[in-house]
Scaffold this motif. Structure first.
Motif, PDB file in Angstrom:
ATOM      1  N   SER A 150       0.845  -1.195   0.000  1.00 50.36           N
ATOM      2  CA  SER A 150       0.000   0.000   0.000  1.00 50.36           C
ATOM      3  C   SER A 150       0.878   1.241   0.000  1.00 50.36           C
ATOM      4  N   ASN A 151       0.298   2.331  -0.415  1.00 54.11           N
ATOM      5  CA  ASN A 151       1.030   3.593  -0.432  1.00 54.11           C
ATOM      6  C   ASN A 151       0.077   4.719  -0.082  1.00 54.11           C
ATOM      7  N   ILE A 152       0.486   5.587   0.825  1.00 56.13           N
ATOM      8  CA  ILE A 152      -0.347   6.707   1.229  1.00 56.13           C
ATOM      9  C   ILE A 152       0.308   8.001   0.783  1.00 56.13           C
ATOM     10  N   TYR A 153      -0.510   8.873   0.172  1.00 51.07           N
ATOM     11  CA  TYR A 153      -0.006  10.152  -0.322  1.00 51.07           C
ATOM     12  C   TYR A 153      -0.737  11.271   0.406  1.00 51.07           C
ATOM     13  N   ILE A 154       0.016  12.149   1.056  1.00 47.34           N
ATOM     14  CA  ILE A 154      -0.548  13.284   1.768  1.00 47.34           C
ATOM     15  C   ILE A 154      -0.128  14.556   1.045  1.00 47.34           C
ATOM     16  N   ASP A 155      -1.102  15.311   0.580  1.00 46.53           N
ATOM     17  CA  ASP A 155      -0.833  16.522  -0.197  1.00 46.53           C
ATOM     18  C   ASP A 155      -0.263  17.625   0.701  1.00 46.53           C
ATOM     19  N   ARG A 156       0.935  18.094   0.357  1.00 46.57           N
ATOM     20  CA  ARG A 156       1.557  19.201   1.078  1.00 46.57           C
ATOM     21  C   ARG A 156       1.697  20.438   0.180  1.00 46.57           C
ATOM     22  N   VAL A 157       1.095  20.371  -1.000  1.00 50.36           N
ATOM     23  CA  VAL A 157       1.306  21.426  -1.991  1.00 50.36           C
ATOM     24  C   VAL A 157       0.135  22.409  -2.053  1.00 50.36           C
TER      25      VAL A 157
ATOM     26  N   SER B 275     -14.181  18.394  -3.175  1.00 48.68           N
ATOM     27  CA  SER B 275     -13.213  17.759  -4.067  1.00 48.68           C
ATOM     28  C   SER B 275     -11.777  18.024  -3.616  1.00 48.68           C
ATOM     29  N   THR B 276     -11.481  19.260  -3.223  1.00 54.76           N
ATOM     30  CA  THR B 276     -10.127  19.611  -2.772  1.00 54.76           C
ATOM     31  C   THR B 276      -9.799  18.925  -1.453  1.00 54.76           C
ATOM     32  N   ASN B 277     -10.759  18.879  -0.542  1.00 58.12           N
ATOM     33  CA  ASN B 277     -10.536  18.214   0.735  1.00 58.12           C
ATOM     34  C   ASN B 277     -10.221  16.734   0.543  1.00 58.12           C
ATOM     35  N   ALA B 278     -10.972  16.069  -0.351  1.00 56.50           N
ATOM     36  CA  ALA B 278     -10.807  14.632  -0.553  1.00 56.50           C
ATOM     37  C   ALA B 278      -9.443  14.289  -1.133  1.00 56.50           C
ATOM     38  N   SER B 279      -8.964  15.094  -2.071  1.00 53.05           N
ATOM     39  CA  SER B 279      -7.708  14.776  -2.753  1.00 53.05           C
ATOM     40  C   SER B 279      -6.471  15.054  -1.905  1.00 53.05           C
ATOM     41  N   SER B 280      -6.649  15.585  -0.689  1.00 58.26           N
ATOM     42  CA  SER B 280      -5.490  15.889   0.145  1.00 58.26           C
ATOM     43  C   SER B 280      -4.891  14.636   0.778  1.00 58.26           C
ATOM     44  N   THR B 281      -5.651  13.539   0.828  1.00 60.62           N
ATOM     45  CA  THR B 281      -5.140  12.264   1.339  1.00 60.62           C
ATOM     46  C   THR B 281      -5.601  11.135   0.421  1.00 60.62           C
TER      47      THR B 281
ATOM     48  N   LYS C 220     -20.438   1.261  -3.260  1.00 63.10           N
ATOM     49  CA  LYS C 220     -20.137   0.697  -1.944  1.00 63.10           C
ATOM     50  C   LYS C 220     -19.424   1.712  -1.052  1.00 63.10           C
ATOM     51  N   ARG C 221     -19.446   1.427   0.235  1.00 64.39           N
ATOM     52  CA  ARG C 221     -18.736   2.244   1.220  1.00 64.39           C
ATOM     53  C   ARG C 221     -17.397   1.572   1.525  1.00 64.39           C
ATOM     54  N   TYR C 222     -16.301   2.334   1.480  1.00 64.63           N
ATOM     55  CA  TYR C 222     -14.961   1.801   1.714  1.00 64.63           C
ATOM     56  C   TYR C 222     -14.378   2.428   2.982  1.00 64.63           C
ATOM     57  N   ILE C 223     -14.007   1.568   3.931  1.00 63.31           N
ATOM     58  CA  ILE C 223     -13.466   2.017   5.212  1.00 63.31           C
ATOM     59  C   ILE C 223     -12.036   1.516   5.358  1.00 63.31           C
ATOM     60  N   PHE C 224     -11.115   2.409   5.704  1.00 63.02           N
ATOM     61  CA  PHE C 224      -9.718   2.041   5.910  1.00 63.02           C
ATOM     62  C   PHE C 224      -9.379   2.070   7.396  1.00 63.02           C
ATOM     63  N   ARG C 225      -8.578   1.079   7.802  1.00 65.33           N
ATOM     64  CA  ARG C 225      -7.951   1.075   9.127  1.00 65.33           C
ATOM     65  C   ARG C 225      -6.455   0.892   8.913  1.00 65.33           C
ATOM     66  N   ASN C 226      -5.710   1.928   9.211  1.00 65.44           N
ATOM     67  CA  ASN C 226      -4.262   1.914   9.004  1.00 65.44           C
ATOM     68  C   ASN C 226      -3.534   1.635  10.308  1.00 65.44           C
ATOM     69  N   TYR C 227      -2.395   1.011  10.207  1.00 66.63           N
ATOM     70  CA  TYR C 227      -1.659   0.668  11.427  1.00 66.63           C
ATOM     71  C   TYR C 227      -0.757   1.828  11.853  1.00 66.63           C
TER      72      TYR C 227
ATOM     73  N   LYS D 130       1.547   4.461  12.425  1.00 62.75           N
ATOM     74  CA  LYS D 130       1.919   5.794  11.974  1.00 62.75           C
ATOM     75  C   LYS D 130       0.784   6.552  11.305  1.00 62.75           C
ATOM     76  N   TYR D 131      -0.045   5.866  10.510  1.00 61.12           N
ATOM     77  CA  TYR D 131      -1.100   6.544   9.760  1.00 61.12           C
ATOM     78  C   TYR D 131      -2.493   6.238  10.297  1.00 61.12           C
ATOM     79  N   SER D 132      -2.592   5.867  11.562  1.00 61.71           N
ATOM     80  CA  SER D 132      -3.908   5.549  12.128  1.00 61.71           C
ATOM     81  C   SER D 132      -4.815   6.775  12.165  1.00 61.71           C
ATOM     82  N   ASP D 133      -4.216   7.979  12.128  1.00 59.91           N
ATOM     83  CA  ASP D 133      -5.039   9.190  12.104  1.00 59.91           C
ATOM     84  C   ASP D 133      -5.734   9.385  10.756  1.00 59.91           C
ATOM     85  N   LYS D 134      -5.354   8.568   9.768  1.00 64.75           N
ATOM     86  CA  LYS D 134      -5.986   8.636   8.443  1.00 64.75           C
ATOM     87  C   LYS D 134      -7.067   7.576   8.281  1.00 64.75           C
TER      88      LYS D 134
END
Length: 259
Positions: free
Chosen positions: A129-136, A190-196, A214-221, A223-227
């Motif tokens: 998996s790969n997580i991208y957090i927008d900092r731009v 749209s802008t809020n969603a694309s930030s993560t 469908k509804r998609y729910i993520f549970r991250n371990y 470091k990224y549990s806040d996402k």
């Protein structure tokens, strides 16, 4: 010859039904279903362009709409990430658990159908998996100001993006067509969603399960549990890899976080 179609005393959902009456559809209930005394439908090359035109007249939802033509069904949904039931569909939630690579469950093949909780569960290693957090984005703007084209009505919307500690307020100015003031909410969502965003790869999945409604729910371990939370499926690709005389299918999916 091409002619305009004129609809009298119509609602937006009626206009959409008029355009898509020949298609098998899953449509999420509209947030805004204004009645218009007169609506002119210009000749267009496709249904998707007509849907885009109608949304520019009056937006359907408080979030951007999603229109997708699948093999067996066409979807018109908001970007809220809620489950919109489809006829014959028993389970409408997909739980994706991103696990520590050292956790044995991260190597669980395929997915689990949990009828008790009413979901499909997929265990994915963090290595797949790969997580991208927008900092731009926040360097360009932290809020949006919308101005309508007809009456010059001005609206403002702040953004729930990943802001740095010392970020200053910066507004982007956008044009809202046809006095379509609720379009500002679409831009904000749209802008809020694309930030993560998160992408995953997984073998031995039934790819037909992963549909827009469908509804998609993520549970991250760790470091990224806040996402953790709800995400939108934005892309799905299937890759077939040959091993001897058989093929293994790898499903690659991209998601955006719902905020």
């Amino acid at each position: 010859k091409s002619f305009n179609t004129v609809l009298k005393n119509t609602t937006m959902i009626n206009a959409v039904h008029y355009t898509t009456s020949h298609m098998k559809m899953v449509i999420e209930k509209f947030d805004y279903n204004d009645t218009l005394k007169e609506l002119i439908l210009e000749p267009t090359q496709s249904v998707s362009k007509t849907i885009q035109y109608l949304n520019n007249v009056k937006v359907f939802y408080s979030t951007p709409y999603r229109f997708f033509m699948d093999f067996d069904c066409t979807y018109l949904l908001s970007s809220k990430g809620k489950h919109v039931p489809k006829k014959g569909e028993n389970i409408g939630v997909v739980l994706i658990v991103v696990r520590d690579p050292l956790n044995q469950q991260s190597n669980t093949a395929g997915m689990i159908t949990n009828k008790a909780q009413g979901n499909y569960q997929i265990d994915v290693s963090a290595l797949d998996s790969n997580i991208y957090i927008d900092r731009v984005t926040e360097k360009g703007y932290t809020s949006v100001t919308g101005v309508t084209t007809n009456k010059g009505v001005i609206g403002n919307a702040s953004l729930n993006i990943n802001k740095s500690e010392y970020s200053t307020d910066k507004a982007a100015i956008v044009r809202l067509p046809n006095n379509n003031t609720n379009m500002l909410k679409n831009i904000q969502a749209s802008t809020n969603a694309s930030s993560t965003m998160i992408s995953i790869n997984k073998n031995d999945l039934d790819s037909s399960i992963f549909t827009l409604n469908k509804r998609y729910i993520f549970r991250n371990y760790n470091k990224y549990s806040d996402k953790d939370g709800d995400f939108l499926l934005t892309r799905k690709r299937e890759l077939f890899i040959r091993e001897d005389d058989s093929f293994i299918m790898n499903v690659m999916m991209n998601f955006e976080q719902v905020k």
